[in-house]
Write a protein that holds these residues in place. Structure first.
Motif, PDB file in Angstrom:
ATOM      1  N   TYR A  19      -7.148  -0.520   9.975  1.00 53.77           N
ATOM      2  CA  TYR A  19      -7.123  -0.127  11.384  1.00 53.77           C
ATOM      3  C   TYR A  19      -7.940   1.147  11.623  1.00 53.77           C
ATOM      4  O   TYR A  19      -8.529   1.314  12.689  1.00 53.77           O
ATOM      5  N   GLN A  41      -2.145   2.560  15.935  1.00 58.27           N
ATOM      6  CA  GLN A  41      -1.722   1.447  15.075  1.00 58.27           C
ATOM      7  C   GLN A  41      -1.786   1.863  13.597  1.00 58.27           C
ATOM      8  O   GLN A  41      -0.860   1.589  12.831  1.00 58.27           O
ATOM      9  N   GLU A  45       1.252   2.309  10.660  1.00 54.42           N
ATOM     10  CA  GLU A  45       1.241   1.724   9.314  1.00 54.42           C
ATOM     11  C   GLU A  45       1.579   2.777   8.270  1.00 54.42           C
ATOM     12  O   GLU A  45       2.254   2.487   7.282  1.00 54.42           O
ATOM     13  N   HIS A  48       5.212   3.080   8.267  1.00 50.25           N
ATOM     14  CA  HIS A  48       5.810   1.963   7.520  1.00 50.25           C
ATOM     15  C   HIS A  48       5.755   2.247   6.010  1.00 50.25           C
ATOM     16  O   HIS A  48       6.739   2.031   5.304  1.00 50.25           O
ATOM     17  N   GLU A  89      -1.876  -8.884  11.062  1.00 50.92           N
ATOM     18  CA  GLU A  89      -0.431  -8.740  11.307  1.00 50.92           C
ATOM     19  C   GLU A  89       0.315 -10.015  10.927  1.00 50.92           C
ATOM     20  O   GLU A  89       1.426  -9.952  10.402  1.00 50.92           O
ATOM     21  N   GLN A 122       7.630  -6.723  13.035  1.00 51.25           N
ATOM     22  CA  GLN A 122       6.472  -7.633  12.975  1.00 51.25           C
ATOM     23  C   GLN A 122       6.369  -8.511  14.217  1.00 51.25           C
ATOM     24  O   GLN A 122       5.262  -8.846  14.643  1.00 51.25           O
ATOM     25  N   GLU A 125       4.691  -6.265  16.596  1.00 47.73           N
ATOM     26  CA  GLU A 125       3.306  -6.006  16.184  1.00 47.73           C
ATOM     27  C   GLU A 125       2.405  -7.191  16.569  1.00 47.73           C
ATOM     28  O   GLU A 125       1.309  -6.998  17.084  1.00 47.73           O
TER      29      GLU A 125
HETATM   30 FE   LIG Z   1       1.444  -3.589  11.485  1.00 47.46          FE
END
Ligand SMILES: [Fe+2]
Ligand SMILES: [Fe+2]
Length: 157
Positions: A19, A41, A45, A48, A89, A122, A125
């Motif tokens: 990204y 975005q 990540e 995450h 994704e 998800q 996303e």
């Molecule tokens: Fe993602």
């Protein structure tokens, strides 16, 4: 299970890297708002990756970082970029679902509950990437509407 979670850290960091590359290309194309959306975005990540890292630590596992592949650097158009982001994704959703299945096989209830957040994440996303792909498909190459999408995406927090 811990090995698989470590691999997911790499997948999330790889997503971040992809990204970031997409954001750079959108900047290059002159769509700063789309680039902003894509950088947000990328930041998600990283969050995450940190969540997985924290969970591995909490379970007394060892976090092992692996090499992140070199990302693609140029695309044809904003539409091609957002289509690729959506496809990525969808791929990530598959990796999360595999982790859930593994946790179930191993009767690892704590990990399954931890992963629930990502299952829901998800869905969001994919939905947000779809939304942009749909908008870009509608406007095609018309410059005015493209810049309207650009200022819409610039508003992302
Ligand atoms: Fe993602
Ligand atoms: Fe992610």
């Amino acid at each position: 299970m811990l090995n698989a979670l470590n691999e997911q850290i790499n997948e999330e960091l790889n997503s971040m890297y992809i990204y970031m590359a997409m954001a750079a290309d959108l900047d290059e194309m002159g769509f700063g708002g789309m680039a902003h959306w894509m950088r947000k975005q990328a930041q998600e990540e990283q969050v995450h990756a940190f969540k997985f890292q924290g969970y591995v630590k909490d379970r007394q596992g060892r976090v092992v970082f692996k090499a992140i592949p070199e990302p693609q650097t140029t695309w044809e158009s904003p539409l091609e970029i957002f289509k690729a982001a959506l496809a990525h994704e969808e791929y990530i959703t598959g990796t999360i679902h595999k982790l859930v299945k593994l946790a179930r096989e191993l009767d690892d209830i704590a990990t399954e509950v931890f992963l629930n957040y990502f299952v829901t994440e998800q869905v969001e996303e994919e939905d947000s990437a779809h939304e942009v792909v749909d908008a870009l498909e509608k406007v095609g190459d018309s410059v005015g509407p493209l810049y309207q999408i650009d200022s819409w995406l610039r508003k992302r927090d």
